[in-house]
Motif scaffolding. Sequence first.
Motif, PDB file in Angstrom:
ATOM      1  N   ARG A  58     -12.278   9.139 -44.130  1.00  0.00           N
ATOM      2  CA  ARG A  58     -13.700   9.077 -43.798  1.00  0.00           C
ATOM      3  C   ARG A  58     -14.512  10.001 -44.710  1.00  0.00           C
ATOM      4  O   ARG A  58     -14.235  11.191 -44.795  1.00  0.00           O
ATOM      5  CB  ARG A  58     -13.923   9.473 -42.340  1.00  0.00           C
ATOM      6  CG  ARG A  58     -13.363   8.476 -41.346  1.00  0.00           C
ATOM      7  CD  ARG A  58     -13.638   8.905 -39.909  1.00  0.00           C
ATOM      8  NE  ARG A  58     -13.266   7.860 -38.953  1.00  0.00           N
ATOM      9  CZ  ARG A  58     -13.444   7.954 -37.640  1.00  0.00           C
ATOM     10  NH1 ARG A  58     -14.001   9.044 -37.123  1.00  0.00           N
ATOM     11  NH2 ARG A  58     -13.083   6.967 -36.844  1.00  0.00           N
ATOM     12  N   HIS A  93     -20.446   8.089 -41.202  1.00  0.00           N
ATOM     13  CA  HIS A  93     -19.443   8.150 -42.269  1.00  0.00           C
ATOM     14  C   HIS A  93     -19.170   6.748 -42.816  1.00  0.00           C
ATOM     15  O   HIS A  93     -19.504   5.737 -42.186  1.00  0.00           O
ATOM     16  CB  HIS A  93     -18.126   8.752 -41.753  1.00  0.00           C
ATOM     17  CG  HIS A  93     -17.454   7.894 -40.733  1.00  0.00           C
ATOM     18  ND1 HIS A  93     -17.744   7.973 -39.388  1.00  0.00           N
ATOM     19  CD2 HIS A  93     -16.521   6.906 -40.854  1.00  0.00           C
ATOM     20  CE1 HIS A  93     -17.009   7.083 -38.730  1.00  0.00           C
ATOM     21  NE2 HIS A  93     -16.271   6.428 -39.588  1.00  0.00           N
ATOM     22  N   THR A 100     -11.931  -2.299 -45.154  1.00  0.00           N
ATOM     23  CA  THR A 100     -13.190  -1.887 -44.544  1.00  0.00           C
ATOM     24  C   THR A 100     -14.399  -2.304 -45.373  1.00  0.00           C
ATOM     25  O   THR A 100     -15.525  -1.971 -45.022  1.00  0.00           O
ATOM     26  CB  THR A 100     -13.220  -0.360 -44.377  1.00  0.00           C
ATOM     27  OG1 THR A 100     -13.182   0.265 -45.680  1.00  0.00           O
ATOM     28  CG2 THR A 100     -12.033   0.123 -43.554  1.00  0.00           C
ATOM     29  N   GLU A 156     -15.816   4.620 -44.050  1.00  0.00           N
ATOM     30  CA  GLU A 156     -14.357   4.698 -43.978  1.00  0.00           C
ATOM     31  C   GLU A 156     -13.729   3.796 -45.029  1.00  0.00           C
ATOM     32  O   GLU A 156     -14.145   2.657 -45.217  1.00  0.00           O
ATOM     33  CB  GLU A 156     -13.883   4.294 -42.587  1.00  0.00           C
ATOM     34  CG  GLU A 156     -12.369   4.441 -42.394  1.00  0.00           C
ATOM     35  CD  GLU A 156     -11.967   4.252 -40.944  1.00  0.00           C
ATOM     36  OE1 GLU A 156     -12.192   5.181 -40.143  1.00  0.00           O
ATOM     37  OE2 GLU A 156     -11.437   3.162 -40.624  1.00  0.00           O
TER      38      GLU A 156
END
Length: 371
Positions: free
Chosen positions: A235, A247, A340, A249
């Motif tokens: 993160r 944040h 992600t 990730e």
Amino acid sequence: MTQDRYSPQDIEQKWQERWQQQDAFACDHHSDKPKYYVLEMFPYPSGNIHMGHVRNYSIGDVVARCKRMQGFNVLHPMGWDAFGLPAENAAIKHNTHPAKWTYANIDNMRAQLRRLGYSYDWSREVATCRPEYYRWEQSFFLRLLEKGLVYRKKAPQNWCPSCHTVLANEQVIDGLCWRCDSHVEQKDLTQWFLRITAYGDELLQDLQKLEGGWPDRVLSMQRNWIGKSTGAAVRFGLPAPLDGVDHLEVFTTRPDTVFGVTFLTLAPEHPLVEKLIEGYEKADEVRAFVTRIRNMDRLERQSDNLEKEGIFTGAYVIHPFTGRQVPVWLGNFVLADYGTGAVMGVPAHDQRDFEFARKYGLPVKVVISPE
């Protein structure tokens, strides 16, 4: 009188009528013979059988007939993949009711398949648009939902504004819809997903049972499709929360290189892009880049030969270990639905990151050296 010349119109019709009268290919589920199931893909009832169908179904029919001759009780059914938007769009185009258009096409294509003489058990015919069929699909879906194996989320899809439907990557040819040649757009749509990752380990393990029987190339493709990776989630903090998110990730298979991170690269479709560029003097340039990359062919974006392109967002994140500011870029090689949608740039230890860093003058920091 003997017939010296082969006349398919006479001979084929004679034997096809005999097969139909005798139910020659009907599967008897009371039989004590060993069972064998032959199933080819169901055709979409577009109106006519084409040579691709003939090739596929001829292969299946050879298998079915061979197994019958070997003493098996063969179940060889046929059905129609007849549900969804394509039928509705075709009905609009032809100014008719979807059911009328679909069932008329099924009748025509069934007659064509019968004339080809395939050994189907027509008493087992199904059509996916009939309630007696799709009620079971609905039942399976509800079971999956109860088990947490289906979920909804927004994701970019190839969208044809003329057909009003999504397209598979293979149905987009040079940026155009394969049916109507309209320009295909990338559109964020809420959709259902199957959580096949829950079976990733089992699928990978069972691929070993196919070694020696399946080509190595196909097994490798299957392993890559399952795509299991072992690594860590890292993160990178945001200086100020954006929409409640504090944040970004990233997932990495090389957490040992985290001290070599000199930039982060996001997919142009990443949901925080618009917030990241808010107030940035070059925000319009970033938006133009996002639009252009989103409308690129998705298969091309995954190609090893893709020329890497990117643009700085004007935003920074905080390195979780050093506290340094790390610039956030967008890259055409990062996909929103892979991981992600964000990757950490370690140009000293990754060839793709190295090429990207060299192209845009980003720093290269070595953190692992051979003895």
